[in-house]
Design a protein around this motif. Structure first.
Motif, PDB file in Angstrom:
ATOM      1  N   UNK A 139      17.852 -21.438  -1.759  1.00 26.00           N
ATOM      2  CA  UNK A 139      16.481 -21.082  -1.326  1.00 26.00           C
ATOM      3  C   UNK A 139      16.386 -21.137   0.192  1.00 26.00           C
ATOM      4  N   UNK A 140      16.989 -22.172   0.780  1.00 22.74           N
ATOM      5  CA  UNK A 140      16.938 -22.308   2.240  1.00 22.74           C
ATOM      6  C   UNK A 140      17.615 -21.109   2.915  1.00 22.74           C
ATOM      7  N   UNK A 141      18.764 -20.705   2.415  1.00 21.77           N
ATOM      8  CA  UNK A 141      19.479 -19.578   3.028  1.00 21.77           C
ATOM      9  C   UNK A 141      18.726 -18.266   2.790  1.00 21.77           C
ATOM     10  N   UNK A 142      18.248 -18.077   1.562  1.00 26.84           N
ATOM     11  CA  UNK A 142      17.554 -16.806   1.258  1.00 26.84           C
ATOM     12  C   UNK A 142      16.349 -16.632   2.170  1.00 26.84           C
ATOM     13  N   UNK A 143      15.633 -17.739   2.415  1.00 27.01           N
ATOM     14  CA  UNK A 143      14.433 -17.667   3.259  1.00 27.01           C
ATOM     15  C   UNK A 143      14.760 -17.874   4.739  1.00 27.01           C
ATOM     16  N   UNK A 144      16.036 -17.932   5.062  1.00 24.21           N
ATOM     17  CA  UNK A 144      16.437 -18.359   6.410  1.00 24.21           C
ATOM     18  C   UNK A 144      16.647 -17.257   7.430  1.00 24.21           C
ATOM     19  N   UNK A 145      15.886 -16.164   7.342  1.00 21.13           N
ATOM     20  CA  UNK A 145      15.910 -15.173   8.424  1.00 21.13           C
ATOM     21  C   UNK A 145      14.462 -14.941   8.861  1.00 21.13           C
ATOM     22  N   UNK A 146      14.304 -14.154   9.917  1.00 21.89           N
ATOM     23  CA  UNK A 146      12.945 -13.883  10.406  1.00 21.89           C
ATOM     24  C   UNK A 146      12.200 -12.929   9.469  1.00 21.89           C
ATOM     25  N   UNK A 147      12.956 -12.244   8.592  1.00 22.94           N
ATOM     26  CA  UNK A 147      12.362 -11.233   7.701  1.00 22.94           C
ATOM     27  C   UNK A 147      11.924 -11.848   6.370  1.00 22.94           C
ATOM     28  N   UNK A 148      11.220 -11.081   5.554  1.00 22.78           N
ATOM     29  CA  UNK A 148      10.847 -11.542   4.210  1.00 22.78           C
ATOM     30  C   UNK A 148      10.305 -10.390   3.382  1.00 22.78           C
ATOM     31  N   UNK A 149      11.170  -9.422   3.070  1.00 22.97           N
ATOM     32  CA  UNK A 149      10.669  -8.237   2.364  1.00 22.97           C
ATOM     33  C   UNK A 149      10.932  -8.309   0.855  1.00 22.97           C
ATOM     34  N   UNK A 150      12.209  -8.431   0.481  1.00 20.12           N
ATOM     35  CA  UNK A 150      12.577  -8.408  -0.940  1.00 20.12           C
ATOM     36  C   UNK A 150      13.648  -9.467  -1.180  1.00 20.12           C
ATOM     37  N   UNK A 151      13.745  -9.959  -2.407  1.00 25.00           N
ATOM     38  CA  UNK A 151      14.834 -10.878  -2.760  1.00 25.00           C
ATOM     39  C   UNK A 151      15.275 -10.585  -4.190  1.00 25.00           C
ATOM     40  N   UNK A 152      16.517 -10.933  -4.496  1.00 22.92           N
ATOM     41  CA  UNK A 152      17.037 -10.800  -5.858  1.00 22.92           C
ATOM     42  C   UNK A 152      17.578 -12.148  -6.321  1.00 22.92           C
ATOM     43  N   UNK A 153      17.391 -12.437  -7.600  1.00 22.02           N
ATOM     44  CA  UNK A 153      17.904 -13.694  -8.166  1.00 22.02           C
ATOM     45  C   UNK A 153      18.661 -13.346  -9.442  1.00 22.02           C
ATOM     46  N   UNK A 154      19.896 -13.819  -9.537  1.00 20.87           N
ATOM     47  CA  UNK A 154      20.727 -13.530 -10.715  1.00 20.87           C
ATOM     48  C   UNK A 154      21.111 -14.838 -11.396  1.00 20.87           C
ATOM     49  N   UNK A 155      20.553 -15.070 -12.572  1.00 22.75           N
ATOM     50  CA  UNK A 155      20.855 -16.272 -13.357  1.00 22.75           C
ATOM     51  C   UNK A 155      20.434 -16.024 -14.802  1.00 22.75           C
ATOM     52  N   UNK A 156      21.102 -16.744 -15.751  1.00 26.71           N
ATOM     53  CA  UNK A 156      20.665 -16.644 -17.150  1.00 26.71           C
ATOM     54  C   UNK A 156      19.684 -17.758 -17.502  1.00 26.71           C
ATOM     55  N   UNK A 157      19.451 -18.673 -16.570  1.00 26.04           N
ATOM     56  CA  UNK A 157      18.576 -19.817 -16.816  1.00 26.04           C
ATOM     57  C   UNK A 157      17.122 -19.400 -16.535  1.00 26.04           C
TER      58      UNK A 157
END
Ligand code: TXE
Length: 496
Positions: free
Chosen positions: A416-434
């Motif tokens: 979570x820290x890395x995904x949110x760790x840029x100046x941008x915040x447009x789209x994100x993807x999460x891949x898990x079966x949980x």
């Protein structure tokens, strides 16, 4: 350096007269006020194949006045249903012309034919969606004193300005101008100098289906001339801008002088987080396509892979295998990716590749350029770097090209820290079966859209879209995008 579009100061005998495109102002196709044109180069081979009007501040002023008179006249006299019907008619006309529009876009912009066709179909869907929504947009009645009736009406801003970039001209026109017209605004559009032709064609179709003169005006030309004049024009009531953060700042600063609102969509550095329980068979093609689609020139490109440490090497080598066979080539051959839009963008991507190598990053795989890609085109071979530290330039800055980086993470908190760790915040993807983790991590993403076990699915016409931070503000697409092109008027009626 040769730009894709340059002021035409020398005769270009190769351009056929029917490929000299004029502005659309008040229902008339007119040249620029000073008669100047810009050469339009095809990124496929770097050759001039058309010309557009080099619109001036005077042209923008004429377009804003034409829009104002439509807004105060015929356009506003239509009912919401009538407005919506015109947009649906335009949607059908666009759909019927999808192949011709795709061929034109492919040549002008360099995108593979199938992507250009998908853009035309998406434009038709935007027009259908917003056209059908025009008479479903309504306000509120507020309980107040028993002696008063309070109605809150949703009303258009008035004249809206739309500054459109070159990466998805038809789609961005659809989501922004489609919504603005449906809400009852009259519009002035400034397409990108590098990809104006399909927007001009669609504007001509709008006239054919009966859109009143002045409701949709198009002024082509350089951003620093026609774009800047539109952003600063005191006759504009609301602005929609998609492009770079730097130009977004200039547009918002100009709009602030006139105290008008702006939506800004300024790109991203979107992460796809791959946990060790992910369905890799399902994920792998999507992970690659999310960066390769449109040659990576996509605001919502999945340009960072965050991979859980235990599966890092396995995923990197599977992605690398897919990257190694990717080819950039002629759009009409429907390659994996076409050329970059112009030489500046080609050089920008190449310079990021050089800087990445300069930082000592390791190249896990690189694709190629097809042997029959024409000389002079702006092709770049896709590149995949892994492992890449989170602080690296390639992890932090938007390249806007076919460049993917992968970074390992340990646990959920780090992801979570890395995904949110840029100046941008447009789209994100999460891949898990949980299932619990997918919701937990999905809701922790600082991004306007989050996809779980998919990415950018369905084109997103119905889904609100926009960013946090450097990705901009305001929302386009979906019903929320329609509301954005309105404001409210509250009517307070005392009745006893
Ligand atoms: O963008 P500009 P450019 C990013 C991407 C790309 C970089 C540069 O990283 O590499 O921006 O691209 C008009 N006042 N994105 O130079 O300048 C211009 O004519 C008013 C991300 O093409 O932002 C065009 O119509 N308007 C992005 C539009 O702004 C001005 C899509 C975008 O151009 C202007 C494109 C001015 N002073 C690039 N100067 C995304 N979010 O998807 C230019 N323009």
């Amino acid at each position: 350096m040769r730009r894709k579009a340059d002021v035409n100061d020398q005769a270009q005998a190769s351009v056929a007269p029917d490929m000299v495109h004029r502005n659309l102002i008040g229902g008339r196709q007119v040249p620029a006020s000073n008669g100047e044109t810009l050469d339009v180069l095809s990124p496929v081979d770097g050759k001039v194949f058309a010309r557009i009007a080099a619109g001036t501040a005077q042209d923008v002023d004429a377009a804003v006045k034409a829009a104002r008179s439509a807004f105060e006249g015929e356009w506003s006299r239509l009912t919401a249903t009538e407005r919506g019907r015109l947009l649906v008619k335009l949607a059908l006309a666009v759909e019927a012309q999808a192949d011709a529009l795709a061929a034109l876009e492919s040549r002008d912009n360099g995108k593979p034919l199938r992507q250009a066709r998908a853009d035309a179909i998406a434009l038709a869907r935007y027009l259908e969606f917003y056209g059908s929504a025009a008479d479903k947009l309504h306000g509120d009645v507020i309980p107040y004193l028993n002696t008063h009736f309070i109605g809150v009406e949703r009303v258009p801003h008035g004249v809206t300005g739309h500054i459109v970039p070159w990466n998805y001209p038809m789609q961005i026109f659809g989501r922004s101008v489609g919504a603005a017209l449906a809400a009852g605004n009259a519009t002035v559009v400034k397409p990108a100098e590098d990809a104006s032709l399909t927007i001009l064609r669609v504007a001509a179709l709008a006239r054919e289906v009966g859109l009143p003169d002045g409701a949709l005006n198009v002024v082509t030309g350089l951003g620093r001339v026609a774009g800047a004049a539109l952003a600063a024009h005191p006759g504009i009531d609301f602005l929609s801008f998609t492009g770079s953060p730097e130009t977004g700042t200039a547009v918002q600063t100009a709009a602030a002088q006139n105290h008008v609102g702006v939506t800004l969509e300024l790109g991203g550095k979107s992460a796809q987080v791959v946990f060790d329980d992910a369905d890799l068979e399902r994920a792998l093609p999507v992970l690659v396509n999310a960066i390769i689609q449109n040659g990576g020139q996509t605001c919502s490109a999945g340009s960072r892979l965050l991979i859980q440490r235990g599966i890092f090497d396995k995923v990197v080598s599977a992605v690398a295998e897919r990257f190694a066979v990717l080819r950039a080539g002629r759009p009409e051959a429907d390659p994996d990716l076409g050329p970059m839009i112009n030489q500046a963008q080609q050089r920008r991507v190449q310079s990021y590749l050089e800087r990445g190598k300069g930082e000592g990053l390791s190249l896990a795989a690189s694709g190629g350029i097809a042997a029959d890609a024409p000389e002079g085109g702006f092709y770049v071979a896709p590149a995949f770097f892994a492992p890449v530290p989170h602080e690296s330039l390639l992890s932090q800055e938007e390249v806007f090209g076919p460049v993917l980086v992968a970074t390992p993470f340990g646990d959920e908190a780090e992801a979570i820290r890395l995904a949110n760790g840029t100046a941008y915040g447009l789209v994100a993807g999460v891949w898990t079966r949980d299932a619990m983790r997918s919701t937990r991590v999905g809701r922790a993403m600082r991004a306007g859209q989050v996809f779980v076990n998919c990415y950018g699915a369905g084109g997103g016409i119905e889904l609100p879209f926009g960013g946090f931070g450097r990705s901009g503000h305001g929302r386009e697409k979906g019903f929320e995008g329609l509301v954005e092109f309105t404001t409210t008027r509250t009517l307070v009626i005392a009745h006893g």
